[in-house]
Write a protein that holds these residues in place. Structure first.
Motif, short mmCIF file in Angstrom:
data_model
loop_
_atom_site.label_atom_id
_atom_site.label_comp_id
_atom_site.label_asym_id
_atom_site.label_seq_id
_atom_site.Cartn_x
_atom_site.Cartn_y
_atom_site.Cartn_z
N LEU A 1 -34.26 -23.07 -15.09
CA LEU A 1 -34.79 -24.41 -15.36
C LEU A 1 -34.18 -24.94 -16.65
O LEU A 1 -34.16 -24.24 -17.67
CB LEU A 1 -36.32 -24.34 -15.50
N VAL A 2 -33.68 -26.18 -16.60
CA VAL A 2 -33.08 -26.80 -17.78
C VAL A 2 -33.78 -28.13 -18.01
O VAL A 2 -33.79 -29.00 -17.14
CB VAL A 2 -31.56 -27.04 -17.59
N GLU B 1 -33.34 -29.94 -14.51
CA GLU B 1 -32.59 -29.25 -13.46
C GLU B 1 -33.43 -28.07 -13.00
O GLU B 1 -33.80 -27.22 -13.81
CB GLU B 1 -31.23 -28.79 -13.98
N VAL B 2 -33.73 -28.05 -11.71
CA VAL B 2 -34.65 -27.07 -11.15
C VAL B 2 -33.89 -26.11 -10.22
O VAL B 2 -33.28 -26.55 -9.25
CB VAL B 2 -35.77 -27.78 -10.35
N PRO B 3 -33.95 -24.81 -10.50
CA PRO B 3 -33.32 -23.85 -9.57
C PRO B 3 -34.11 -23.80 -8.27
O PRO B 3 -35.32 -24.10 -8.24
CB PRO B 3 -33.40 -22.52 -10.32
N SER B 4 -33.46 -23.40 -7.22
CA SER B 4 -34.09 -23.31 -5.91
C SER B 4 -35.38 -22.50 -5.93
O SER B 4 -36.36 -22.84 -5.28
CB SER B 4 -33.11 -22.69 -4.92
N ILE C 1 -44.06 -28.86 -6.82
CA ILE C 1 -43.27 -27.64 -6.96
C ILE C 1 -43.31 -27.17 -8.43
O ILE C 1 -43.43 -27.99 -9.34
CB ILE C 1 -41.82 -27.85 -6.49
N PRO C 2 -43.24 -25.86 -8.66
CA PRO C 2 -43.35 -25.33 -10.02
C PRO C 2 -42.34 -25.91 -11.01
O PRO C 2 -42.68 -26.19 -12.16
CB PRO C 2 -43.13 -23.83 -9.84
N GLY C 3 -41.10 -26.12 -10.58
CA GLY C 3 -40.08 -26.65 -11.48
C GLY C 3 -40.38 -28.05 -11.97
O GLY C 3 -40.08 -28.40 -13.11
N PHE C 4 -40.97 -28.88 -11.11
CA PHE C 4 -41.34 -30.24 -11.50
C PHE C 4 -42.48 -30.20 -12.51
O PHE C 4 -42.45 -30.86 -13.54
CB PHE C 4 -41.73 -31.07 -10.27
N GLU C 5 -43.49 -29.39 -12.22
CA GLU C 5 -44.64 -29.27 -13.14
C GLU C 5 -44.18 -28.74 -14.50
O GLU C 5 -44.56 -29.26 -15.55
CB GLU C 5 -45.70 -28.35 -12.54
N ILE D 1 -33.71 -31.83 2.08
CA ILE D 1 -33.42 -30.79 1.09
C ILE D 1 -33.13 -29.47 1.81
O ILE D 1 -34.04 -28.82 2.31
CB ILE D 1 -34.58 -30.63 0.09
N PRO D 2 -31.85 -29.10 1.87
CA PRO D 2 -31.49 -27.84 2.53
C PRO D 2 -32.04 -26.63 1.76
O PRO D 2 -32.31 -26.72 0.55
CB PRO D 2 -29.96 -27.84 2.48
N GLY D 3 -32.17 -25.53 2.45
CA GLY D 3 -32.59 -24.29 1.80
C GLY D 3 -31.66 -23.91 0.66
O GLY D 3 -30.48 -24.23 0.68
N ASN D 4 -32.22 -23.27 -0.35
CA ASN D 4 -31.49 -22.78 -1.53
C ASN D 4 -30.89 -23.88 -2.40
O ASN D 4 -29.98 -23.62 -3.17
CB ASN D 4 -30.40 -21.78 -1.13
N SER D 5 -31.40 -25.11 -2.27
CA SER D 5 -30.87 -26.22 -3.06
C SER D 5 -31.57 -26.34 -4.41
O SER D 5 -32.80 -26.32 -4.48
CB SER D 5 -31.07 -27.55 -2.32
N GLY D 6 -30.76 -26.52 -5.44
CA GLY D 6 -31.29 -26.89 -6.74
C GLY D 6 -31.56 -28.39 -6.73
O GLY D 6 -31.06 -29.12 -5.87
#
Length: 147
Positions: free
Chosen positions: A41-42, A115-118, A96-100, A131-136
């Motif tokens: 996460l950035v 920037e959120v990792p998959s 999603i956890p990265g957004f929070e 949103i395809p699988g494994n997409s950041g």
């Protein structure tokens, strides 16, 4: 000496099968040919806000734009997926956890790129149809209110 040719032939056959890829199905229904994801996460504050801070238990209202992460682009913003205003309660696992994690700590009036990792997004499954699988993911967020 007699084994040299069959050994080389077997090696070439194995290598050519490896290069084929092997999947006949459509593992990428969203059409993104270069699925990529940041390693972690950035969070980058473009503008630091001066208002109330977004913390767990508070309801936040914000504007956001979402892109697929594209490592080949300078700003990592690939295909734009969606944009709009959004309201949710931090700490309620509503997003999603990265957004929070990306919103937490922002102050009203702030603008942040996240920037959120998959693994902190939609993971292996993705989120059909865009949103395809494994997409950041890349979010641009402007925090409007904290209540």
């Amino acid at each position: 000496m007699k084994l040299k040719f069959p050994l080389i032939a077997a090696f070439v056959a194995v290598m050519s099968l490896t290069a084929c890829g092997g999947s006949g199905g459509d593992d990428n229904p969203g059409g993104n040919t270069s699925v990529s994801s940041p390693a972690a996460l950035v969070k980058t504050d473009n503008t630091v806000g001066t208002g109330a801070e977004a913390v767990s238990g508070k309801t936040v209202t914000l504007n956001y734009t979402l892109w697929l992460y594209d490592a080949a682009k300078a700003d990592h913003k690939g295909k734009q997926i969606e944009a709009g205003p959004f309201t949710f309660r931090l700490g309620a696992n509503a997003v999603i956890p990265g957004f929070e994690q990306g919103v937490t700590g922002m102050k009203v009036g702030g603008k942040r790129t996240v920037e959120v990792p998959s693994s902190l997004g939609y993971g292996v499954a993705g989120s059909a149809p865009n949103i395809p699988g494994n997409s950041g993911l890349v979010f641009e967020i402007v925090l409007n209110t904290v209540q």
